[in-house]
Design a protein around this motif. Structure first.
Motif, PDB file in Angstrom:
ATOM      1  N   ALA A 169       0.830  -1.205   0.000  1.00 24.35           N
ATOM      2  CA  ALA A 169       0.000   0.000   0.000  1.00 24.35           C
ATOM      3  C   ALA A 169       0.867   1.259   0.000  1.00 24.35           C
ATOM      4  O   ALA A 169       0.476   2.287  -0.570  1.00 24.35           O
ATOM      5  CB  ALA A 169      -0.925  -0.009   1.218  1.00 24.35           C
ATOM      6  N   SER A 172       1.899   1.936  -3.547  1.00 21.86           N
ATOM      7  CA  SER A 172       0.759   2.441  -4.311  1.00 21.86           C
ATOM      8  C   SER A 172       0.518   3.917  -4.033  1.00 21.86           C
ATOM      9  O   SER A 172       0.233   4.701  -4.946  1.00 21.86           O
ATOM     10  CB  SER A 172      -0.503   1.631  -3.976  1.00 21.86           C
ATOM     11  OG  SER A 172      -0.363   0.290  -4.382  1.00 21.86           O
ATOM     12  N   LEU A 173       0.656   4.304  -2.773  1.00 17.73           N
ATOM     13  CA  LEU A 173       0.475   5.712  -2.417  1.00 17.73           C
ATOM     14  C   LEU A 173       1.565   6.580  -3.027  1.00 17.73           C
ATOM     15  O   LEU A 173       1.294   7.643  -3.598  1.00 17.73           O
ATOM     16  CB  LEU A 173       0.478   5.858  -0.900  1.00 17.73           C
ATOM     17  CG  LEU A 173      -0.780   5.378  -0.157  1.00 17.73           C
ATOM     18  CD1 LEU A 173      -0.487   5.170   1.316  1.00 17.73           C
ATOM     19  CD2 LEU A 173      -1.928   6.370  -0.344  1.00 17.73           C
ATOM     20  N   ALA A 178      -2.660   4.407  -5.803  1.00 14.88           N
ATOM     21  CA  ALA A 178      -3.564   3.964  -4.747  1.00 14.88           C
ATOM     22  C   ALA A 178      -4.994   4.415  -5.023  1.00 14.88           C
ATOM     23  O   ALA A 178      -5.241   5.551  -5.461  1.00 14.88           O
ATOM     24  CB  ALA A 178      -3.109   4.512  -3.402  1.00 14.88           C
ATOM     25  N   ARG A 180      -8.898   4.327  -3.147  1.00 13.31           N
ATOM     26  CA  ARG A 180      -9.607   4.074  -1.900  1.00 13.31           C
ATOM     27  C   ARG A 180     -10.842   3.225  -2.196  1.00 13.31           C
ATOM     28  O   ARG A 180     -11.753   3.660  -2.908  1.00 13.31           O
ATOM     29  CB  ARG A 180     -10.004   5.390  -1.245  1.00 13.31           C
ATOM     30  CG  ARG A 180     -10.634   5.232   0.123  1.00 13.31           C
ATOM     31  CD  ARG A 180     -10.925   6.593   0.737  1.00 13.31           C
ATOM     32  NE  ARG A 180     -11.781   6.446   1.899  1.00 13.31           N
ATOM     33  CZ  ARG A 180     -12.659   7.355   2.305  1.00 13.31           C
ATOM     34  NH1 ARG A 180     -12.784   8.484   1.613  1.00 13.31           N
ATOM     35  NH2 ARG A 180     -13.389   7.158   3.368  1.00 13.31           N
ATOM     36  N   LEU A 227      -5.055   1.036   3.799  1.00 10.72           N
ATOM     37  CA  LEU A 227      -4.541   2.171   3.031  1.00 10.72           C
ATOM     38  C   LEU A 227      -4.370   3.404   3.917  1.00 10.72           C
ATOM     39  O   LEU A 227      -3.372   4.128   3.817  1.00 10.72           O
ATOM     40  CB  LEU A 227      -5.483   2.479   1.868  1.00 10.72           C
ATOM     41  CG  LEU A 227      -5.020   3.564   0.894  1.00 10.72           C
ATOM     42  CD1 LEU A 227      -3.753   3.111   0.159  1.00 10.72           C
ATOM     43  CD2 LEU A 227      -6.125   3.895  -0.109  1.00 10.72           C
ATOM     44  N   PRO A 238      -4.593   9.793   2.372  1.00 11.52           N
ATOM     45  CA  PRO A 238      -5.096   8.770   1.456  1.00 11.52           C
ATOM     46  C   PRO A 238      -5.994   9.421   0.416  1.00 11.52           C
ATOM     47  O   PRO A 238      -6.441  10.573   0.592  1.00 11.52           O
ATOM     48  CB  PRO A 238      -5.896   7.837   2.374  1.00 11.52           C
ATOM     49  CG  PRO A 238      -6.300   8.695   3.525  1.00 11.52           C
ATOM     50  CD  PRO A 238      -5.186   9.697   3.709  1.00 11.52           C
TER      51      PRO A 238
END
Length: 305
Positions: A169, A172-173, A178, A180, A227, A238
């Motif tokens: 995660a 991905s961020l 990423a 949600r 996440l 996020p």
């Protein structure tokens, strides 16, 4: 004394990590990968890597299999079934008596949707997709091969795997990939690749013919919670809006429609496993600390649920 020799069909990130650990323990290691370029890179690590496309049998694979004492299959099945068994099954049959351990990496997707139930390996599989039915068929084929050749065969059912080098995660961020995903009531387990390798090594040392293992962490959790925790670790927000279901791929829509709470008691009981990363928190904190190089990070405060 014969040098233990591992052959891994599918030298992806799990196979390579297992191979590198085996080499440090004095094992010989060979296996397959998809390209000649990757094969050259893996040979630099001391792995006899062989390009294999899953479409035709390989004489070099046959030759390398001849000295294997342990074998792992990490290649997913296709329309024609498991490519390893289809193309090299006869060569594996010929190794009856010399192979001490066989492992097949499968998926917890074979269970189907389990609602709020906790599921262990005695649960009757109910695959909801063709891909997961193929996985279940491959499991049966490997167990059958083991029974026919008196080779201890094992099935490892895996949830989502994450690891420090591009598959978490946090990655991905940081990459902006990423999304949600909020699905009330939907949870699933994960496993850090290092814990997966530890399970495989423990099984190599304690073969139990026909055994099936759920390889999962202790805490099934919703994707949104994981996440948010990762974002807090690295000090970013996020994604603010939930990803619309219509924007998900068909595979992702199917995945997030299912719920699984996996019991991992068997790996702890049979293999005496103590997970290094028992939940996503420990795993993600270790990845974040490695990325920042700042030592131990404080744990984010999570909302009470």
């Amino acid at each position: 004394m014969t040098t233990p020799s591992l052959f891994c069909f599918g030298l992806g990130y799990t196979g390579v990590r297992l191979a590198r650990t085996a080499i440090t323990r004095g094992w010989r290691v060979a296996g397959t990968c998809r390209s000649a370029e990757k094969a050259r890179a893996l040979r630099m690590l001391g792995i006899r890597a062989i390009p294999f496309d899953g479409e035709r049998a390989s004489p070099e694979v046959k030759d390398a299999l001849a000295w294997a004492t342990h074998l792992l299959d990490a290649i997913p099945p296709g329309e024609d079934g498991d490519p390893v068994l289809r193309l090299h099954g006869n060569h594996l049959e010929a190794l009856a008596g010399s192979l001490k351990w066989v492992g097949y990496l499968s998926t917890t997707g074979v269970y189907g949707d389990c609602g709020d139930d906790w599921i262990d390996e005695t649960r009757t599989p109910s695959p909801a997709t063709l891909e997961n039915q193929r996985r279940l068929d491959a499991e049966s084929a490997w167990l059958d091969l083991g029974a026919r050749t008196a080779t201890p065969a094992h099935i490892f059912r895996l949830p989502g795997i994450y690891e420090p080098e591009g598959r978490s995660a946090i990655d991905s961020l940081e990459s902006g990939r990423a999304r949600r995903i909020v699905k009330p009531g939907q949870v699933f387990n994960r496993i850090h690749v290092d814990d997966l390798v530890a399970v495989l090594l423990a099984s190599l040392e304690r073969p139990r013919a026909g055994r099936i293992y759920n390889v999962a962490d202790d805490e099934p959790a919703p994707a949104d919670k994981v996440l948010s925790y990762a974002a807090a670790l690295i000090g970013v927000d996020p994604p603010p809006e939930p990803f619309a279901e219509a924007e998900l791929s068909p595979f992702a829509r199917h995945f997030y429609a299912k719920c699984k709470r996996l019991s991992n008691d068997r790996i702890k009981r049979d293999l005496e496993i103590q997970l290094r990363y028992p939940t996503y928190r420990e795993g993600l904190r270790a990845i974040a600390e490695a990325c920042t190089g700042t030592g131990t990070l404080p744990a984010p405060v999570e909302p009470q649920t």
